[in-house]
Design an enzyme around this catalytic site. Structure first.
Site, PDB file in Angstrom:
ATOM      1  N   ARG A 196     -31.300 -46.591 -20.885  1.00  0.00           N
ATOM      2  CA  ARG A 196     -32.367 -46.633 -20.703  1.00  0.00           C
ATOM      3  C   ARG A 196     -33.607 -46.210 -19.215  1.00  0.00           C
ATOM      4  O   ARG A 196     -33.636 -47.303 -18.387  1.00  0.00           O
ATOM      5  CB  ARG A 196     -33.189 -47.735 -21.633  1.00  0.00           C
ATOM      6  N   GLU A 236     -27.976 -39.101 -20.438  1.00  0.00           N
ATOM      7  CA  GLU A 236     -29.571 -39.182 -21.278  1.00  0.00           C
ATOM      8  C   GLU A 236     -29.504 -39.887 -21.238  1.00  0.00           C
ATOM      9  O   GLU A 236     -29.681 -41.361 -21.776  1.00  0.00           O
ATOM     10  CB  GLU A 236     -28.491 -38.966 -23.137  1.00  0.00           C
ATOM     11  N   HIS A 285     -21.384 -37.901 -23.030  1.00  0.00           N
ATOM     12  CA  HIS A 285     -23.215 -37.835 -21.925  1.00  0.00           C
ATOM     13  C   HIS A 285     -23.110 -39.818 -22.314  1.00  0.00           C
ATOM     14  O   HIS A 285     -22.120 -40.259 -22.935  1.00  0.00           O
ATOM     15  CB  HIS A 285     -24.294 -37.323 -22.545  1.00  0.00           C
ATOM     16  N   HIS A 305     -21.898 -47.819 -11.662  1.00  0.00           N
ATOM     17  CA  HIS A 305     -22.957 -47.130 -11.344  1.00  0.00           C
ATOM     18  C   HIS A 305     -22.361 -45.514 -12.084  1.00  0.00           C
ATOM     19  O   HIS A 305     -21.291 -45.279 -12.429  1.00  0.00           O
ATOM     20  CB  HIS A 305     -22.144 -46.658  -9.747  1.00  0.00           C
ATOM     21  N   GLU A 355     -22.788 -43.567  -7.307  1.00  0.00           N
ATOM     22  CA  GLU A 355     -21.320 -42.643  -5.590  1.00  0.00           C
ATOM     23  C   GLU A 355     -21.650 -41.308  -5.602  1.00  0.00           C
ATOM     24  O   GLU A 355     -21.854 -41.595  -6.473  1.00  0.00           O
ATOM     25  CB  GLU A 355     -20.063 -44.198  -6.459  1.00  0.00           C
TER      26      GLU A 355
END
Ligand SMILES: N[C@@H](CCC(=O)N[C@@H](CS)C(=O)NCC(=O)O)C(=O)O
Ligand SMILES: [Co+2]
Length: 308
Positions: free
Chosen positions: A65, A112, A61, A130, A178
């Protein structure tokens, strides 16, 4: 003109539309570097083990934030079609996590999200590029995003310098996604793009030593790290929004040993020596790469236990 090269697993060598693939030393496309446990004795220490690809690493993952968890969950589920996979609140530390993605975390990459109580805004900085979502029809996906109130910052159409149809969407915190037109794939959440200051150094760091950290299967079947070098640019601000990627490994100790050797030659640093996390006992190690991008290595078996 600035361009980037996409780094893919040496297992993956289909013709690229825009990107130049970097094949690791002595590797051949399609040679298949995924380890099968027990194929060879594991006697050469972490570096040999990692280079021989005795491990079975997988990108688990990306951690970052957000200022409002519900807002992002709504956006990702409605606009992108992700599923909310799990949520955990850690009141003692004043934060909540939500995991979203397109499939079970036992097989698929996830995002996450971290919400820190009372923090509503973050600086994304210039280094983070990205995430990417592969979809069979980017035009339709972009329309759906707009109809749900989402923001398209780059309309669907062929990528500059190539023919792959892409678009860019921006989430409520400003993170870019993207959208890449691609045949149906088992892993739609397919890239984490980070900008780096020295491409050759990054290749060595990620490929030569900590082999297979750029992708563990074909690009259209798994999540890859896309490292971008813009000519002449060696430094980027990092902000405080994007945190790290987590990579599952069969042996955090050996993986960390290999990374440690890489950092001595190329830069970067082990941040956390391998070992179990107090309380939950999941074995992890963490490091920053030569550009300062953070990676957490997580023991596969412990991770699966955590999911139960
Ligand atoms: N200078 C760019 C280089 C990377 C780049 O151009 N990536 C492609 C996507 S693979 C892109 O964003 N193209 C913009 C377009 O086609 O409109 C950056 O740092 O983001
Ligand atoms: Co990309």
């Amino acid at each position: 003109m600035a361009f980037h090269r996409c780094f893919l697993s040496p297992m993956t060598a289909k013709a690229a539309d825009l990107c130049t693939r970097v094949i690791g030393e002595g590797e051949q496309a399609g040679s298949g570097r995924r380890a099968r446990a027990g194929m060879q004795p594991r006697s050469q220490g972490g570096l040999g083990w990692s280079r021989e690809n005795m491990d079975n690493k997988r990108m688990l993952h990306a951690v970052y934030r957000v200022g409002d968890l519900d807002r992002t969950i709504k956006y990702y589920t409605e606009c992108f079609g992700m599923k909310l996979l799990r949520k955990r609140d850690v009141p003692d530390e004043k934060y909540t996590n939500a995991f979203l993605g397109f499939g079970s975390e036992t097989t698929n990459f996830a995002v996450e999200l971290t919400y820190n109580y009372g923090v509503y805004k973050y600086d994304i900085g210039e280094g983070f590029g990205h995430f990417a979502i592969a979809n069979e029809d980017v035009y339709k996906l972009a329309d759906n995003i707009k109809s749900k109130g989402g923001k398209i910052t780059r309309e669907p159409g062929p990528v500059k310098g190539g023919s792959t149809v892409i678009a860019f969407a921006q989430d409520p915190d400003g993170y870019l996604f993207e959208l890449i037109q691609r045949a149906e794939t088992p892993e739609p959440l397919c890239q984490v793009m980070l900008r780096v200051g020295d491409l050759e150094r990054s290749i060595k760091f990620y490929e030569k030593y900590t082999i297979a950290m750029l992708g563990y299967a074909d690009e259209d079947k798994t999540t890859v790290l896309e490292l971008t070098y813009n000519y002449g640019r060696t430094e980027y601000s990092k902000g405080n929004a994007y945190a790290q990627v987590a990579i599952g490994t069969n042996d955090v100790y050996k993986s960390a040993e290999a990374v440690d050797l890489a950092t001595r030659e190329l830069g970067g640093k082990i941040l956390r020596q391998p070992g179990p996390l107090p309380g939950i006992n999941t074995k992890i190690a963490s490091f920053v790469d030569p550009d300062g991008w953070k990676v957490v290595l997580v023991d596969h078996a412990d991770f699966l236990k955590e999911l139960q």
